[in-house]
Design a protein around this motif. Sequence first.
Motif, PDB file in Angstrom:
ATOM      1  N   SER A  96       8.122   7.091  18.857  1.00 35.72           N
ATOM      2  CA  SER A  96       9.511   7.287  19.284  1.00 35.72           C
ATOM      3  C   SER A  96      10.251   8.357  18.496  1.00 35.72           C
ATOM      4  CB  SER A  96      10.272   5.963  19.149  1.00 35.72           C
ATOM      5  OG  SER A  96      10.194   5.495  17.816  1.00 35.72           O
ATOM      6  N   ARG A  97       9.739   8.685  17.313  1.00 39.52           N
ATOM      7  CA  ARG A  97      10.436   9.643  16.436  1.00 39.52           C
ATOM      8  C   ARG A  97       9.410  10.404  15.620  1.00 39.52           C
ATOM      9  NH1 ARG A  97      12.900   7.154  12.284  1.00 39.52           N
ATOM     10  NH2 ARG A  97      12.211   5.021  12.651  1.00 39.52           N
ATOM     11  N   LEU A 111       6.702  12.332  13.523  1.00 46.26           N
ATOM     12  CA  LEU A 111       5.371  12.863  13.812  1.00 46.26           C
ATOM     13  C   LEU A 111       4.808  12.292  15.111  1.00 46.26           C
ATOM     14  CD1 LEU A 111       3.692  12.732  10.276  1.00 46.26           C
ATOM     15  CD2 LEU A 111       5.212  14.447  11.270  1.00 46.26           C
ATOM     16  N   ARG A 153       9.746  -0.085  17.615  1.00 46.97           N
ATOM     17  CA  ARG A 153      10.565  -1.305  17.686  1.00 46.97           C
ATOM     18  C   ARG A 153      11.817  -1.113  18.519  1.00 46.97           C
ATOM     19  NH1 ARG A 153      11.082  -1.586  11.343  1.00 46.97           N
ATOM     20  NH2 ARG A 153      11.280   0.612  11.882  1.00 46.97           N
ATOM     21  N   ASP A 178       6.724  -4.918  16.848  1.00 50.10           N
ATOM     22  CA  ASP A 178       6.666  -4.645  15.406  1.00 50.10           C
ATOM     23  C   ASP A 178       5.195  -4.578  14.988  1.00 50.10           C
ATOM     24  OD1 ASP A 178       6.673  -4.775  12.628  1.00 50.10           O
ATOM     25  OD2 ASP A 178       8.416  -6.107  12.546  1.00 50.10           O
ATOM     26  N   ILE A 179       4.767  -3.426  14.488  1.00 47.13           N
ATOM     27  CA  ILE A 179       3.358  -3.198  14.156  1.00 47.13           C
ATOM     28  C   ILE A 179       2.885  -4.092  13.003  1.00 47.13           C
ATOM     29  CG2 ILE A 179       3.675  -1.343  12.434  1.00 47.13           C
ATOM     30  CD1 ILE A 179       1.168  -0.985  15.253  1.00 47.13           C
ATOM     31  N   ASN A 184      -0.086   5.895  13.646  1.00 43.99           N
ATOM     32  CA  ASN A 184       0.945   6.719  13.008  1.00 43.99           C
ATOM     33  C   ASN A 184       2.129   5.907  12.464  1.00 43.99           C
ATOM     34  OD1 ASN A 184       2.770   9.295  12.809  1.00 43.99           O
ATOM     35  ND2 ASN A 184       3.844   7.945  14.256  1.00 43.99           N
ATOM     36  N   TYR A 210       4.439   2.556  -1.320  1.00 47.59           N
ATOM     37  CA  TYR A 210       4.018   3.516  -0.287  1.00 47.59           C
ATOM     38  C   TYR A 210       2.654   4.116  -0.631  1.00 47.59           C
ATOM     39  CZ  TYR A 210       4.263   7.445   2.980  1.00 47.59           C
ATOM     40  OH  TYR A 210       3.993   8.345   3.989  1.00 47.59           O
ATOM     41  N   LYS A 239      -0.948   3.667   1.367  1.00 44.94           N
ATOM     42  CA  LYS A 239      -1.662   4.811   1.940  1.00 44.94           C
ATOM     43  C   LYS A 239      -3.055   4.972   1.319  1.00 44.94           C
ATOM     44  CE  LYS A 239       1.380   6.064   4.987  1.00 44.94           C
ATOM     45  NZ  LYS A 239       1.095   5.999   6.431  1.00 44.94           N
ATOM     46  N   ILE A 242       6.544  16.376   5.491  1.00 47.55           N
ATOM     47  CA  ILE A 242       6.893  16.984   6.786  1.00 47.55           C
ATOM     48  C   ILE A 242       8.324  16.536   7.105  1.00 47.55           C
ATOM     49  CG2 ILE A 242       6.245  17.197   9.224  1.00 47.55           C
ATOM     50  CD1 ILE A 242       3.433  16.114   8.382  1.00 47.55           C
ATOM     51  N   THR A 248      10.952  14.863   8.641  1.00 48.58           N
ATOM     52  CA  THR A 248      11.256  13.792   9.602  1.00 48.58           C
ATOM     53  C   THR A 248      12.314  12.891   8.964  1.00 48.58           C
ATOM     54  OG1 THR A 248       9.646  12.267   8.662  1.00 48.58           O
ATOM     55  CG2 THR A 248       8.839  13.713  10.430  1.00 48.58           C
TER      56      THR A 248
HETATM   57  N1  LIG Z   1       7.090  12.708   7.076  1.00 45.03           N
HETATM   58  C1  LIG Z   1       6.283  12.881   6.059  1.00 45.03           C
HETATM   59  O1  LIG Z   1       6.563  13.636   5.116  1.00 45.03           O
HETATM   60  C2  LIG Z   1       4.957  12.176   6.032  1.00 45.03           C
HETATM   61  C3  LIG Z   1       3.983  12.631   5.116  1.00 45.03           C
HETATM   62  C4  LIG Z   1       2.756  11.979   5.060  1.00 45.03           C
HETATM   63  C5  LIG Z   1       2.503  10.900   5.903  1.00 45.03           C
HETATM   64  N2  LIG Z   1       3.469  10.483   6.776  1.00 45.03           N
HETATM   65  C6  LIG Z   1       3.150   9.344   7.631  1.00 45.03           C
HETATM   66  O2  LIG Z   1       3.280   9.725   8.982  1.00 45.03           O
HETATM   67  C7  LIG Z   1       3.647   8.596   9.781  1.00 45.03           C
HETATM   68  C8  LIG Z   1       4.873   8.929  10.600  1.00 45.03           C
HETATM   69  O3  LIG Z   1       5.958   9.183   9.707  1.00 45.03           O
HETATM   70  P1  LIG Z   1       7.303   9.930  10.122  1.00 45.03           P
HETATM   71  O4  LIG Z   1       7.632  10.831   9.016  1.00 45.03           O
HETATM   72  O5  LIG Z   1       7.190  10.462  11.489  1.00 45.03           O
HETATM   73  O6  LIG Z   1       8.325   8.703  10.060  1.00 45.03           O
HETATM   74  P2  LIG Z   1       9.629   8.376  10.940  1.00 45.03           P
HETATM   75  O7  LIG Z   1      10.258   9.620  11.413  1.00 45.03           O
HETATM   76  O8  LIG Z   1      10.413   7.431  10.107  1.00 45.03           O
HETATM   77  O9  LIG Z   1       9.019   7.599  12.210  1.00 45.03           O
HETATM   78  C9  LIG Z   1       8.342   6.387  12.017  1.00 45.03           C
HETATM   79  C10 LIG Z   1       7.856   5.858  13.346  1.00 45.03           C
HETATM   80  O10 LIG Z   1       7.177   4.616  13.116  1.00 45.03           O
HETATM   81  C11 LIG Z   1       7.831   3.573  13.860  1.00 45.03           C
HETATM   82  N3  LIG Z   1       7.814   2.336  13.071  1.00 45.03           N
HETATM   83  C12 LIG Z   1       8.221   2.169  11.788  1.00 45.03           C
HETATM   84  N4  LIG Z   1       8.083   0.890  11.418  1.00 45.03           N
HETATM   85  C13 LIG Z   1       7.582   0.222  12.484  1.00 45.03           C
HETATM   86  C14 LIG Z   1       7.229  -1.124  12.728  1.00 45.03           C
HETATM   87  N5  LIG Z   1       7.361  -2.079  11.795  1.00 45.03           N
HETATM   88  N6  LIG Z   1       6.757  -1.464  13.942  1.00 45.03           N
HETATM   89  C15 LIG Z   1       6.618  -0.522  14.898  1.00 45.03           C
HETATM   90  N7  LIG Z   1       6.926   0.771  14.743  1.00 45.03           N
HETATM   91  C16 LIG Z   1       7.406   1.143  13.534  1.00 45.03           C
HETATM   92  C17 LIG Z   1       9.249   4.091  14.099  1.00 45.03           C
HETATM   93  O11 LIG Z   1       9.831   3.535  15.260  1.00 45.03           O
HETATM   94  P3  LIG Z   1      10.974   2.364  15.177  1.00 45.03           P
HETATM   95  O12 LIG Z   1      11.778   2.628  13.949  1.00 45.03           O
HETATM   96  O13 LIG Z   1      11.740   2.464  16.438  1.00 45.03           O
HETATM   97  O14 LIG Z   1      10.192   1.100  15.092  1.00 45.03           O
HETATM   98  C18 LIG Z   1       8.988   5.579  14.314  1.00 45.03           C
HETATM   99  O15 LIG Z   1       8.565   5.829  15.632  1.00 45.03           O
HETATM  100  C19 LIG Z   1       3.861   7.441   8.794  1.00 45.03           C
HETATM  101  O16 LIG Z   1       2.693   6.651   8.737  1.00 45.03           O
HETATM  102  C20 LIG Z   1       4.080   8.162   7.477  1.00 45.03           C
HETATM  103  O17 LIG Z   1       3.766   7.352   6.369  1.00 45.03           O
HETATM  104  C21 LIG Z   1       4.678  11.083   6.861  1.00 45.03           C
END
Ligand SMILES: NC(=O)c1ccc[n+]([C@@H]2O[C@H](COP(=O)([O-])OP(=O)(O)OC[C@H]3O[C@@H](n4cnc5c(N)ncnc54)[C@H](OP(=O)(O)O)[C@@H]3O)[C@@H](O)[C@H]2O)c1
Length: 237
Positions: free
Chosen positions: A14-15, A17, A37, A62-63, A89, A154, A158, A187, A189
């Motif tokens: 939904s948001r 990555l 969610r 909820d995952i 993801n 965190y 990971k 990244i 976000t």
């Molecule tokens: N951004 C970075 O710098 C970065 C770097 C390395 C790795 N990552 C990893 O990349 C992945 C995506 O991160 P992002 O930066 O895109 O984060 P984000 O913008 O916060 O998006 C997180 C996504 O996960 C969903 N989510 C979170 N908790 C959830 C739950 N309990 N049940 C179901 N859905 C859930 C959210 O949807 P809802 O809130 O609507 O549930 C949203 O779609 C994560 O695993 C993160 O650890 C990110």
Amino acid sequence: MNLHGKTAIITGGSRGLGKAIALCLAQEGVNIGITGRNEETLKNVVHEIEKFGVRVAYATFDISKETEVKSGFSQLIHDLGEVNILINNAGIGNFGKLDEMPSQTWEQVIQTNLFGVYYAAQCIYPHLKELGEGDIINIASTAGLKGGAGMSAYAASKAAVISLSQSMMAEWRKNNIRVITLTPSTIATDMSIDGGLTDGNPEKVLQPEDFAEWVRDILKMNRRALIANGSIFSTNP
Ligand SMILES: NC(=O)c1ccc[n+]([C@@H]2O[C@H](COP(=O)([O-])OP(=O)(O)OC[C@H]3O[C@@H](n4cnc5c(N)ncnc54)[C@H](OP(=O)(O)O)[C@@H]3O)[C@@H](O)[C@H]2O)c1
């Protein structure tokens, strides 16, 4: 490899990555299932994806909760028919000092980031095995390669995802399932910006589209080629 006509489920689509990956793959003609969610944000992404003329479905759950994940995945597989790709993801980033973080927060990070990957993979594996091929991309983080101050939960979650993903590859690869572990750096976000990881300059780090294009290119490789692990960084941090 042409991805047209394949079907991918992207958790947390939904948001951030997940959304960028969903749009990038839809552009290649991939049918898409997204989860999260918040139903409203999911519906908005569904509308964006529909413009590419692919099949699209969503499931709200909820995952971190096994029973919800199971029913959400069976609904998505029913709606989409054959599923070829899972992008694990969905994740949360709660940052703070180890001695100050409440244990419930710690548990929630592990339950979401580690158990979420485990639950989703368990749901899709029998389907891919029966199909005789498939791809699972598990999104870990460079934080999982080395712990650091302010990120104990965190980084631990990971590191565990990396290990789980490597075990998954060792067991499932023989079924023509490519299991790929990705460890991106920062990244831009909600997670990284709200978590203070971009130092107020989100435009200086990688953008979600950069990561999505990399995921697309990995999936497009000939099936005989498996990228087991990969990291991506911004050039000028
Ligand atoms: N951004 C970075 O710098 C970065 C770097 C390395 C790795 N990552 C990893 O990349 C992945 C995506 O991160 P992002 O930066 O895109 O984060 P984000 O913008 O916060 O998006 C997180 C996504 O996960 C969903 N989510 C979170 N908790 C959830 C739950 N309990 N049940 C179901 N859905 C859930 C959210 O949807 P809802 O809130 O609507 O549930 C949203 O779609 C994560 O695993 C993160 O650890 C990110």
